[in-house]
Design a protein around this motif. Structure first.
Motif, mmCIF file in Angstrom:
data_model
loop_
_atom_site.group_PDB
_atom_site.id
_atom_site.type_symbol
_atom_site.label_atom_id
_atom_site.label_comp_id
_atom_site.label_asym_id
_atom_site.label_seq_id
_atom_site.Cartn_x
_atom_site.Cartn_y
_atom_site.Cartn_z
ATOM 1 N N THR A 1 -26.196 33.577 62.358
ATOM 2 C CA THR A 1 -26.774 32.609 63.296
ATOM 3 C C THR A 1 -27.874 33.221 64.155
ATOM 4 O O THR A 1 -28.894 32.575 64.419
ATOM 5 C CB THR A 1 -25.662 32.029 64.204
ATOM 6 N N ARG B 1 -27.447 26.756 69.123
ATOM 7 C CA ARG B 1 -28.232 27.986 68.966
ATOM 8 C C ARG B 1 -29.336 28.059 70.010
ATOM 9 O O ARG B 1 -29.525 29.089 70.657
ATOM 10 C CB ARG B 1 -28.824 28.074 67.559
ATOM 11 N N HIS C 1 -27.843 23.225 65.853
ATOM 12 C CA HIS C 1 -29.214 23.540 66.274
ATOM 13 C C HIS C 1 -29.321 23.587 67.797
ATOM 14 O O HIS C 1 -29.950 24.495 68.356
ATOM 15 C CB HIS C 1 -30.196 22.511 65.710
#
Length: 127
Positions: free
Chosen positions: A32, A88, A85
């Motif tokens: 990630t 992160r 998304h």
């Protein structure tokens, strides 16, 4: 008082974190965020150690494991409330509740409770 959304996100994230091996968590964070950033989170200089953790060739010290598990749990909390998304971006972005440090920087500095409080505020819509 927590909303149902917050409680569900936190409970799911906690269960996910407890069930994962440290190798699984290291692999997830490396995939990630990158090997180098995962090493930073864990508080080590040799990023190659992260690769060894991912393949269970060795295990991190307890302080490093605590940081990795905290990063994973916070990520999962945001992801359960939003998506991967957003989680992160939230984890690497500057955060006003953390004196403009990113949540990952704060976790690397052992500010776990501050980061979880910031995650709760985000989910509530306070920030």
């Amino acid at each position: 008082m927590q909303t149902q959304r917050e409680t569900t996100a936190e409970n799911s994230a906690n269960r996910d974190t407890v069930r994962q091996t440290v190798a699984d968590i290291a692999r997830f964070l490396q995939d990630t965020f990158s090997q180098r950033l995962t090493a930073h989170i864990a508080g080590i200089e040799d990023a190659k150690q992260v690769g060894k953790w991912c393949t269970a060739q060795n295990a991190p010290r307890i302080d490093s494991e605590l940081r990795l598990r905290a990063a994973y749990q916070v990520f999962q909390t945001i992801e359960h409330a939003e998506n991967s998304h957003i989680a992160r971006a939230w984890m690497i972005g500057m955060n006003p509740q953390l004196d403009d440090d990113s949540p990952l920087q704060a976790i690397a500095a052992d500010r776990f409770k501050d980061v979880m409080a910031a995650a709760r505020s985000y989910i509530k819509g306070d920030l």
